[in-house]
Design an enzyme around this catalytic site. Structure first.
Site, PDB file in Angstrom:
ATOM      1  N   SER A  48      40.069 -27.826 -19.543  1.00  0.00           N
ATOM      2  CA  SER A  48      41.349 -26.860 -19.416  1.00  0.00           C
ATOM      3  C   SER A  48      41.042 -25.531 -18.811  1.00  0.00           C
ATOM      4  CB  SER A  48      42.064 -26.909 -20.661  1.00  0.00           C
ATOM      5  OG  SER A  48      41.340 -26.559 -21.599  1.00  0.00           O
ATOM      6  N   HIS A 271      20.555 -13.298 -12.323  1.00  0.00           N
ATOM      7  CA  HIS A 271      20.544 -13.496 -10.928  1.00  0.00           C
ATOM      8  C   HIS A 271      19.543 -12.811 -10.209  1.00  0.00           C
ATOM      9  CE1 HIS A 271      24.276 -15.665 -11.997  1.00  0.00           C
ATOM     10  NE2 HIS A 271      24.980 -14.795 -11.872  1.00  0.00           N
ATOM     11  N   ARG A 401      19.759 -11.547   3.815  1.00  0.00           N
ATOM     12  CA  ARG A 401      21.049 -11.378   3.193  1.00  0.00           C
ATOM     13  C   ARG A 401      21.785 -12.769   2.646  1.00  0.00           C
ATOM     14  NH1 ARG A 401      24.354  -8.701   7.366  1.00  0.00           N
ATOM     15  NH2 ARG A 401      25.047 -10.599   7.940  1.00  0.00           N
TER      16      ARG A 401
HETATM   17  N1  LIG Z   1      34.755 -18.319 -15.523  1.00  0.00           N
HETATM   18  C1  LIG Z   1      33.658 -18.260 -14.661  1.00  0.00           C
HETATM   19  O1  LIG Z   1      33.958 -17.865 -13.471  1.00  0.00           O
HETATM   20  C2  LIG Z   1      32.310 -18.400 -15.032  1.00  0.00           C
HETATM   21  C3  LIG Z   1      31.140 -17.987 -14.224  1.00  0.00           C
HETATM   22  C4  LIG Z   1      29.712 -18.162 -14.868  1.00  0.00           C
HETATM   23  C5  LIG Z   1      29.861 -18.682 -16.100  1.00  0.00           C
HETATM   24  N2  LIG Z   1      30.636 -18.934 -16.954  1.00  0.00           N
HETATM   25  C6  LIG Z   1      30.709 -19.652 -18.211  1.00  0.00           C
HETATM   26  O2  LIG Z   1      31.166 -21.014 -18.258  1.00  0.00           O
HETATM   27  C7  LIG Z   1      31.714 -21.085 -19.577  1.00  0.00           C
HETATM   28  C8  LIG Z   1      33.147 -21.507 -19.356  1.00  0.00           C
HETATM   29  O3  LIG Z   1      33.639 -20.346 -18.885  1.00  0.00           O
HETATM   30  P1  LIG Z   1      35.475 -20.411 -18.760  1.00  0.00           P
HETATM   31  O4  LIG Z   1      35.792 -19.227 -18.137  1.00  0.00           O
HETATM   32  O5  LIG Z   1      35.833 -21.775 -18.110  1.00  0.00           O
HETATM   33  O6  LIG Z   1      35.917 -20.315 -20.144  1.00  0.00           O
HETATM   34  P2  LIG Z   1      37.277 -20.557 -20.967  1.00  0.00           P
HETATM   35  O7  LIG Z   1      38.208 -20.673 -19.697  1.00  0.00           O
HETATM   36  O8  LIG Z   1      37.435 -19.129 -21.725  1.00  0.00           O
HETATM   37  O9  LIG Z   1      36.940 -21.723 -21.902  1.00  0.00           O
HETATM   38  C9  LIG Z   1      36.845 -22.974 -21.382  1.00  0.00           C
HETATM   39  C10 LIG Z   1      37.742 -23.989 -22.377  1.00  0.00           C
HETATM   40  O10 LIG Z   1      37.198 -23.852 -23.498  1.00  0.00           O
HETATM   41  C11 LIG Z   1      38.340 -23.914 -24.694  1.00  0.00           C
HETATM   42  N3  LIG Z   1      38.068 -22.701 -25.504  1.00  0.00           N
HETATM   43  C12 LIG Z   1      38.379 -21.304 -25.104  1.00  0.00           C
HETATM   44  N4  LIG Z   1      37.970 -20.406 -26.264  1.00  0.00           N
HETATM   45  C13 LIG Z   1      37.615 -21.361 -27.308  1.00  0.00           C
HETATM   46  C14 LIG Z   1      37.087 -21.087 -28.378  1.00  0.00           C
HETATM   47  N5  LIG Z   1      37.153 -19.727 -29.091  1.00  0.00           N
HETATM   48  N6  LIG Z   1      36.936 -21.972 -29.526  1.00  0.00           N
HETATM   49  C15 LIG Z   1      36.884 -23.252 -28.977  1.00  0.00           C
HETATM   50  N7  LIG Z   1      37.090 -23.572 -27.726  1.00  0.00           N
HETATM   51  C16 LIG Z   1      37.518 -22.518 -26.838  1.00  0.00           C
HETATM   52  C17 LIG Z   1      39.464 -24.022 -23.944  1.00  0.00           C
HETATM   53  O11 LIG Z   1      39.895 -25.455 -23.896  1.00  0.00           O
HETATM   54  P3  LIG Z   1      40.778 -26.008 -24.820  1.00  0.00           P
HETATM   55  O12 LIG Z   1      41.435 -25.009 -25.850  1.00  0.00           O
HETATM   56  O13 LIG Z   1      41.428 -26.992 -24.172  1.00  0.00           O
HETATM   57  O14 LIG Z   1      39.971 -26.743 -25.529  1.00  0.00           O
HETATM   58  C18 LIG Z   1      39.340 -23.393 -22.605  1.00  0.00           C
HETATM   59  O15 LIG Z   1      40.054 -24.004 -21.674  1.00  0.00           O
HETATM   60  C19 LIG Z   1      31.389 -19.959 -20.434  1.00  0.00           C
HETATM   61  O16 LIG Z   1      30.056 -20.322 -21.182  1.00  0.00           O
HETATM   62  C20 LIG Z   1      31.228 -19.006 -19.511  1.00  0.00           C
HETATM   63  O17 LIG Z   1      30.436 -17.905 -19.619  1.00  0.00           O
HETATM   64  C21 LIG Z   1      32.126 -18.839 -16.356  1.00  0.00           C
END
Ligand SMILES: NC(=O)c1ccc[n+]([C@@H]2O[C@H](COP(=O)([O-])OP(=O)(O)OC[C@H]3O[C@@H](n4cnc5c(N)ncnc54)[C@H](OP(=O)(O)O)[C@@H]3O)[C@@H](O)[C@H]2O)c1
Length: 491
Positions: A48, A271, A401
């Site tokens: 989600s 990176h 690049r």
């Molecule tokens: N967003 C990016 O572009 C990006 C880039 C590089 C790395 N990352 C990494 O990828 C991972 C996911 O990132 P994201 O941006 O997709 O995260 P997010 O949207 O905050 O969280 C993903 C899902 O995890 C659940 N969640 C959120 N907070 C929570 C909490 N406190 N406890 C339990 N479940 C929780 C929620 O789903 P439900 O409530 O439905 O369970 C949410 O939809 C992270 O480790 C982030 O650092 C993200």
């Protein structure tokens, strides 16, 4: 296999070459290979969320659309939200880039998608989820990939439940994890120890998506496949190496996450350091993933801890003359804590204490809210010794690049065309969009996800690499926090 991508006359021909290469001998890795006919389940935990919506679902769709995945692959989203696949589809839609003529294929893709609502800390939920997965696995073989697109706070419970309740009963299981891999040496070690207690290193794929970028992967070929570069790739000929990353926007109201980590943890320690490692390592004994990763670890071990005196930190402030978002400071982002000292720009000089690089500064620079979007490596050569041109020659530079617009160019001196015996700086230019005009370059996530299907860990971070990367930066990060170092404001 000798495929000539230069002659790809259209996208479809190019994709056919990719499909062939996935099945080629070169993609066999220590006994694993691309299992085209075996069923696979690709599970997105945190389906989600933001990453799932913006990156993972779109990447899976593009791979499916282009027929690059094993034939019998299905996709399962897992999260706590009581949602359905239709809603996930809606949320993803704007990132999927579906063309009119792809509508039918797009429908087929979503028919292979399922969703399961469960919590991250309930073994029962994972057991029930496992039963549901098993219903789709009637074949005698079946592999599972789990992509943890989740906040780090739930990594531990989730991985324990995968191990206890969801391992593939009839094939391999692979786990993909996203940064942050900890916040410093201690927390990263704790996470590594936890993962090592559950899975083998061969089952863990730590994504650093920069390792999936064309020009980053090109560094090895460039250095070790060309006689012209390798002999001068050392302290006798190279004056400095710069690796830089610039982003033209700020945190855009999503500074809460960033503020906890800052630019060094977000970009530099992973990176940029990965790129530096590929630019500086010795030649591996072969192209096998572990031979390459062994060399990366060796060069990291030669890098001294970064000294605060070799670092500049900055934080962007609003530019009253700028337009729109440019008027806003980092501190204007409502999700950033008041008075935060988190750096949004950092420059650091790293030194490699080995025979090849002693005395050559490796300068890493990264920042948000800068003038342009760019990531590049710049190898600056030394001055020509015994100059006969009255100091006119400028230093040669080899520029790689990474983005935007992959390119490789060498800045060099030539005689000014015509009668005059003067000189000027010009470029030997290999811009990919002109040299490989019709070639579709896979996006970093597309490559990396396919690598996981193939079992190739070449472009993923091994735990010992990670631990060295944290050793280099942890004392600096702790000092910045303990001494509350104030970043320099920049517009
Ligand atoms: N967003 C990016 O572009 C990006 C880039 C590089 C790395 N990352 C990494 O990828 C991972 C996911 O990132 P994201 O941006 O997709 O995260 P997010 O949207 O905050 O969280 C993903 C899902 O995890 C659940 N969640 C959120 N907070 C929570 C909490 N406190 N406890 C339990 N479940 C929780 C929620 O789903 P439900 O409530 O439905 O369970 C949410 O939809 C992270 O480790 C982030 O650092 C993200």
């Amino acid at each position: 296999m000798n495929q000539n991508y230069t002659n790809c006359s259209n996208r479809e021909k190019c994709l056919a070459l990719y499909r062939d290469s996935l099945r080629s001998k070169e993609m066999d890795h220590d006994g694993t290979h691309f299992d085209q006919q075996i069923p696979h389940v690709f599970v997105i935990l945190g389906a989600s969320g933001d990453l799932a919506r913006k990156k993972i679902y779109p990447t899976l769709w593009w791979l499916y659309r282009d027929n690059l995945l094993p034939t019998n692959t299905i996709f399962y989203g897992y999260a706590r939200s009581k949602t359905v696949i239709k809603e996930i589809r809606l949320k993803c839609h704007q990132y999927m880039k579906v063309k009119d003529e792809e509508e039918e294929r797009y429908e087929e893709f979503w028919k292979l998608n399922f969703y399961y609502a469960g919590s991250y800390d309930s073994r029962t939920d994972f057991e029930k989820f496992n039963q549901e997965l098993s219903h789709h696995e009637r074949n005698p073989f079946g592999n599972r990939i789990f992509y943890l697109a989740l906040p780090p706070s739930v990594f531990e419970s989730c991985t324990v439940h995968i191990k206890n309740a969801c391992m593939a009963p009839k094939g391999w299981t692979r786990i993909i994890i996203e940064k942050p891999f900890g916040k410093d040496s201690a927390s990263s070690q704790k996470l590594s120890d936890h993962l090592a207690s559950l899975f083998t290193e061969q089952q863990i794929y730590r994504i650093d998506h920069y390792l999936g970028k064309e020009m980053v992967q090109n560094l090895m070929t460039l250095r070790f496949g060309n006689r012209i570069f390798n002999p001068c790739w050392n302290r006798d000929n190279i004056a400095s190496v710069q690796v830089s990353f610039k982003e033209p926007f700020g945190t855009q109201g999503r500074g809460g996450y960033f503020d906890e980590f800052g630019i060094i943890r977000d970009i530099m320690q992973n990176h940029l350091l990965q790129i530096l490692t590929l630019a500086a390592m010795e030649k591996p004994t072969s192209c096998l993933p572990d031979d390459i990763r062994n060399e990366k670890v060796k060069v990291l071990r030669c890098i001294q801890e970064v000294d605060l005196n070799d670092v500049v930190l900055g934080q962007y402030v609003g530019n009253p003359e700028g337009e729109g978002e440019a008027k806003l400071s980092y501190l204007d982002d409502p999700t950033v804590p008041e008075g935060s000292l988190t750096a949004t720009y950092a420059m650091a000089v790293l030194r490699i204490n080995n025979e090849r690089w002693d005395g050559v500064p490796f300068i890493l620079k990264c920042g948000k809210a800068l003038n342009e979007r760019k990531a590049e490596v710049r190898i600056q050569f030394r001055d020509v010794p015994g100059d006969i041109f009255d100091g006119k020659p400028k230093r040669n530079e080899l520029v790689i690049r990474v983005q935007p617009g992959e390119a490789l160019y060498v800045k060099m001196m030539v005689k000014t065309p015509g009668m005059a015996f003067d000189m000027e700086e010009t470029e030997l230019d290999l811009t990919y969009s002109s040299r490989y005009e019709n070639v579709k370059l896979p996006d970093a996530y597309e490559r990396l996800i396919l690598d996981v299907f193939c079992g190739s860990q070449m472009h993923f971070v091994r735990s010992d690499e990670l631990s060295e990367a944290w050793r280099i930066f942890t004392p600096l990060l702790h000092k910045i926090e303990q001494e509350r170092i104030v970043p320099v404001p920049y517009k």
